[in-house]
Write an enzyme that holds these catalytic residues in place. Sequence first.
Site, PDB file in Angstrom:
ATOM      1  N   LYS A   1      11.050 -15.002 -11.841  1.00  0.00           N
ATOM      2  CA  LYS A   1      10.833 -13.902 -12.800  1.00  0.00           C
ATOM      3  C   LYS A   1       9.733 -14.264 -13.786  1.00  0.00           C
ATOM      4  O   LYS A   1       8.842 -13.466 -14.027  1.00  0.00           O
ATOM      5  CB  LYS A   1      12.109 -13.594 -13.596  1.00  0.00           C
ATOM      6  CG  LYS A   1      13.187 -12.761 -12.999  1.00  0.00           C
ATOM      7  CD  LYS A   1      12.896 -11.337 -12.671  1.00  0.00           C
ATOM      8  CE  LYS A   1      12.247 -11.210 -11.340  1.00  0.00           C
ATOM      9  NZ  LYS A   1      13.065 -11.211 -10.174  1.00  0.00           N
TER      10      LYS A   1
ATOM     11  N   ARG B   1       3.179   0.004  -5.194  1.00  0.00           N
ATOM     12  CA  ARG B   1       3.053  -0.607  -3.867  1.00  0.00           C
ATOM     13  C   ARG B   1       1.717  -1.329  -3.687  1.00  0.00           C
ATOM     14  O   ARG B   1       1.490  -1.991  -2.670  1.00  0.00           O
ATOM     15  CB  ARG B   1       3.203   0.454  -2.780  1.00  0.00           C
ATOM     16  CG  ARG B   1       4.575   1.094  -2.754  1.00  0.00           C
ATOM     17  CD  ARG B   1       4.653   2.136  -1.680  1.00  0.00           C
ATOM     18  NE  ARG B   1       4.608   1.549  -0.361  1.00  0.00           N
ATOM     19  CZ  ARG B   1       5.671   1.342   0.397  1.00  0.00           C
ATOM     20  NH1 ARG B   1       6.854   1.692  -0.024  1.00  0.00           N
ATOM     21  NH2 ARG B   1       5.562   0.808   1.592  1.00  0.00           N
TER      22      ARG B   1
ATOM     23  N   HIS C   1      15.461 -37.304  -9.893  1.00  0.00           N
ATOM     24  CA  HIS C   1      14.878 -37.872  -8.668  1.00  0.00           C
ATOM     25  C   HIS C   1      13.368 -37.629  -8.584  1.00  0.00           C
ATOM     26  O   HIS C   1      12.788 -37.766  -7.515  1.00  0.00           O
ATOM     27  CB  HIS C   1      15.587 -37.298  -7.433  1.00  0.00           C
ATOM     28  CG  HIS C   1      17.038 -37.657  -7.390  1.00  0.00           C
ATOM     29  ND1 HIS C   1      17.485 -38.923  -7.110  1.00  0.00           N
ATOM     30  CD2 HIS C   1      18.147 -36.911  -7.640  1.00  0.00           C
ATOM     31  CE1 HIS C   1      18.809 -38.947  -7.170  1.00  0.00           C
ATOM     32  NE2 HIS C   1      19.233 -37.734  -7.499  1.00  0.00           N
TER      33      HIS C   1
ATOM     34  N   LYS D   1       5.272  -4.164  -4.712  1.00  0.00           N
ATOM     35  CA  LYS D   1       6.728  -4.063  -4.718  1.00  0.00           C
ATOM     36  C   LYS D   1       7.318  -4.356  -3.342  1.00  0.00           C
ATOM     37  O   LYS D   1       8.301  -5.059  -3.218  1.00  0.00           O
ATOM     38  CB  LYS D   1       7.124  -2.645  -5.168  1.00  0.00           C
ATOM     39  CG  LYS D   1       8.632  -2.404  -5.222  1.00  0.00           C
ATOM     40  CD  LYS D   1       9.245  -3.196  -6.336  1.00  0.00           C
ATOM     41  CE  LYS D   1      10.742  -3.008  -6.423  1.00  0.00           C
ATOM     42  NZ  LYS D   1      11.351  -4.127  -7.172  1.00  0.00           N
TER      43      LYS D   1
ATOM     44  N   GLU E   1       6.171 -14.431 -12.072  1.00  0.00           N
ATOM     45  CA  GLU E   1       5.527 -13.205 -11.585  1.00  0.00           C
ATOM     46  C   GLU E   1       5.109 -12.254 -12.698  1.00  0.00           C
ATOM     47  O   GLU E   1       4.120 -11.568 -12.549  1.00  0.00           O
ATOM     48  CB  GLU E   1       6.381 -12.495 -10.518  1.00  0.00           C
ATOM     49  CG  GLU E   1       7.595 -11.780 -11.011  1.00  0.00           C
ATOM     50  CD  GLU E   1       8.349 -11.095  -9.880  1.00  0.00           C
ATOM     51  OE1 GLU E   1       7.734 -10.587  -8.947  1.00  0.00           O
ATOM     52  OE2 GLU E   1       9.594 -11.074  -9.958  1.00  0.00           O
TER      53      GLU E   1
ATOM     54  N   ASN F   1      -1.331   1.838   6.347  1.00  0.00           N
ATOM     55  CA  ASN F   1      -0.598   0.683   5.809  1.00  0.00           C
ATOM     56  C   ASN F   1      -0.287  -0.228   6.977  1.00  0.00           C
ATOM     57  O   ASN F   1       0.087   0.267   8.044  1.00  0.00           O
ATOM     58  CB  ASN F   1       0.758   1.101   5.220  1.00  0.00           C
ATOM     59  CG  ASN F   1       0.622   1.797   3.904  1.00  0.00           C
ATOM     60  OD1 ASN F   1      -0.464   1.897   3.363  1.00  0.00           O
ATOM     61  ND2 ASN F   1       1.736   2.295   3.401  1.00  0.00           N
ATOM     62  N   GLY F   2      -0.357  -1.527   6.767  1.00  0.00           N
ATOM     63  CA  GLY F   2      -0.017  -2.455   7.844  1.00  0.00           C
ATOM     64  C   GLY F   2      -1.204  -3.340   8.177  1.00  0.00           C
ATOM     65  O   GLY F   2      -2.193  -3.384   7.439  1.00  0.00           O
TER      66      GLY F   2
ATOM     67  N   GLU G   1      15.632 -18.222  -9.399  1.00  0.00           N
ATOM     68  CA  GLU G   1      15.349 -16.820  -9.728  1.00  0.00           C
ATOM     69  C   GLU G   1      14.702 -16.700 -11.115  1.00  0.00           C
ATOM     70  O   GLU G   1      13.768 -15.923 -11.312  1.00  0.00           O
ATOM     71  CB  GLU G   1      16.654 -16.000  -9.628  1.00  0.00           C
ATOM     72  CG  GLU G   1      16.595 -14.573 -10.155  1.00  0.00           C
ATOM     73  CD  GLU G   1      15.530 -13.695  -9.507  1.00  0.00           C
ATOM     74  OE1 GLU G   1      14.900 -14.104  -8.533  1.00  0.00           O
ATOM     75  OE2 GLU G   1      15.315 -12.584 -10.025  1.00  0.00           O
TER      76      GLU G   1
ATOM     77  N   CYS H   1       0.854  -1.190   0.000  1.00  0.00           N
ATOM     78  CA  CYS H   1       0.000   0.000   0.000  1.00  0.00           C
ATOM     79  C   CYS H   1       0.894   1.247   0.000  1.00  0.00           C
ATOM     80  O   CYS H   1       2.028   1.220   0.451  1.00  0.00           O
ATOM     81  CB  CYS H   1      -0.930   0.084   1.197  1.00  0.00           C
ATOM     82  SG  CYS H   1      -1.955  -1.347   1.441  1.00  0.00           S
TER      83      CYS H   1
ATOM     84  N   TRP I   1      -3.139  -2.421  -1.436  1.00  0.00           N
ATOM     85  CA  TRP I   1      -2.883  -3.828  -1.730  1.00  0.00           C
ATOM     86  C   TRP I   1      -3.659  -4.586  -0.660  1.00  0.00           C
ATOM     87  O   TRP I   1      -3.326  -4.512   0.530  1.00  0.00           O
ATOM     88  CB  TRP I   1      -1.386  -4.125  -1.653  1.00  0.00           C
ATOM     89  CG  TRP I   1      -1.050  -5.515  -2.092  1.00  0.00           C
ATOM     90  CD1 TRP I   1      -0.880  -5.952  -3.374  1.00  0.00           C
ATOM     91  CD2 TRP I   1      -0.835  -6.660  -1.248  1.00  0.00           C
ATOM     92  NE1 TRP I   1      -0.583  -7.297  -3.380  1.00  0.00           N
ATOM     93  CE2 TRP I   1      -0.544  -7.752  -2.089  1.00  0.00           C
ATOM     94  CE3 TRP I   1      -0.868  -6.874   0.126  1.00  0.00           C
ATOM     95  CZ2 TRP I   1      -0.284  -9.029  -1.608  1.00  0.00           C
ATOM     96  CZ3 TRP I   1      -0.607  -8.147   0.617  1.00  0.00           C
ATOM     97  CH2 TRP I   1      -0.325  -9.213  -0.257  1.00  0.00           C
TER      98      TRP I   1
END
Length: 607
Positions: free
Chosen positions: A484, A27, A503, A602, A487, A100-101, A480, A2, A74
Amino acid sequence: MCGIIAYIGNKKASNLLLDGLKKLEYRGYDSAGLAVHDGQKINTIKASGRIINLADKLSKNPLKGNMGIAHTRWATHGQANIKNAHPHSDCSGQIWLVHNGIIENYQKLKQFLVKKGHFFSSQTDTEIIAHLIEEFYNENLLTAVRKALSLIKGTYGLVVIHSLEPKRLIAARMGSPLLLGVGAKEVFVCSDAAAILPFTRDVIYLEDGEIAEIYNNKINIFNANYRKIKKEPETIKWDINEAEKDGFKHFMEKEIFEQPKSIANTLRGRINTKEYKANLGGFIEIKNELSQLKYLVLIGCGTAHCAARIGEYMIEELACLPTRAEYASEFRYRANVLLKNTAVLAISQSGETADTLAAIRQAKEKGLLTLGVVNVVGSTIAREVNAGIYTHSGPEIAVASTKAFTSQLIALALIALFLGEKKLSIKQRRLIVKELESMPQKIKETLKISRQVKKIAKKYCKYKNFAFLGRKFNCPIAQEGAIKLKEVSYIHAEGFPSGEMKHGPIAMIDKNFPSIFIMPQTSVYDKDLSNAEEIKARGGKVIAIASRSDRRTRKVADDVVYIPKTLEFLTPILSVVPLQLLAYYIAIYKKRNVDKPRNLAKSVTVE
Ligand code: M6R
């Protein structure tokens, strides 16, 4: 998570707030809203989805006034709809706030407030704060906010206004970043300095427990014990242009292509080319403690966790120091066995990731030395660790982390060299220093493969599953590469150690399940090649990231992308670049919202 921006001064607040929100949209972008005091009363506008929807509503219904608050959301508690959009209000509609939070005890507080006759309009945890303030309000907003916050358990970055107090704005912080931007006869409050940089560079960072009252152009700050404290503004040095797109279509693209510059910034002033050492100013004062370390734990989340895993290999190889990489969110479940002479090093672009911050705080409680590799200057993690180094990669705006990651790897390579100074021979150190110096140029050369990667992206963008495979230093790069792709393109992808395929996962392989091998010429190259053959033998397609001098991979792989040669421990810094480009171009072909992928934000400031 947020974004918050608030303004009090003599300019029209709504335009400034909207501009600020646009900079904060990365955000969170589930809904947005603003509330502006017109001198008599507070007017609000909210919209679900993107800021553009809010801008559209605002253009049809402009808001007058010189004080206001705004938020981009968010969603955590309550669906992503207009009802749950901030700002939120009390029963009377006089108190408005953005938050926010997460309020952890909101259920209990809600029950208490409902019994007292309050009625709620949203499903959010945030709304209870407005009602609590209403409960305590007695012509003094500051006192009411303070009393309300004393009952709250959880995290907040909070800004509150009241219709009866047109010249007063209250901001409070606990676990969620908040700073004041101090201009000429105006003050901004925001969760990220990027939102206010066009207006002021002078900022005051609030610490946890602090409350700021901005009243009649005066800023009063109180600490957790409600004592008035004096805090001088600091000046932000980075440039707003660094946070613009610079002619690129997306921030992600710009940030990928910026990597020669961003890693040069990470390296600047940090390699001693005469004695072949790493100059890490941030570690000088604790050099003794570092020399006595017996164990190092590297923590991070998502991409920063991949960096931690590569750091683990680097530090063990160069400094022979036992090192373990851990998801920051899992750290607490294994922290009890850590002995003294252990340091915990947090890796974070934003410096605000809640899981990483919580782990650092826990390590501190245990009396362990805490270190940081952080990008955002003045962020909470940067301020709370005992020592650390900034990556100086500049503002990273795209949700997908690219340049921050390669800078983290450079920082970790420098730390490995620093810790390994006594163990490495001068010849080895000379080689490392020379190679580090050449990395910006080598990334530049690597980026020349972008056209070829775009073609590969076109060829493979319709596939529904991908495996990413690598070994040793490039095993975390497989992880990684998969992050990428997932997302930004929403395609299913998994990263495995190449040796693990046989395996179990190899059972999934057929002609519709391509494998991307990260196999530069290193000590494990032959093994990688055999693993690629195993995939080929089962009808799977192979895309390889290989070293320029390699002639053998071409015989196995359907497509090969060549990268420059470098020292083995530095190969991940180059091998990740084609994977960033691949994810970017596939997302473009799939018409995804590259810079703001769905469901993400983000900076993840909730645990
Ligand atoms: O700001 P941080 O580096 O602490 O963020 C950690 C992760 O949330 C972040 O790396 C995330 O995984 C990225 N979106 C991946 O591209």
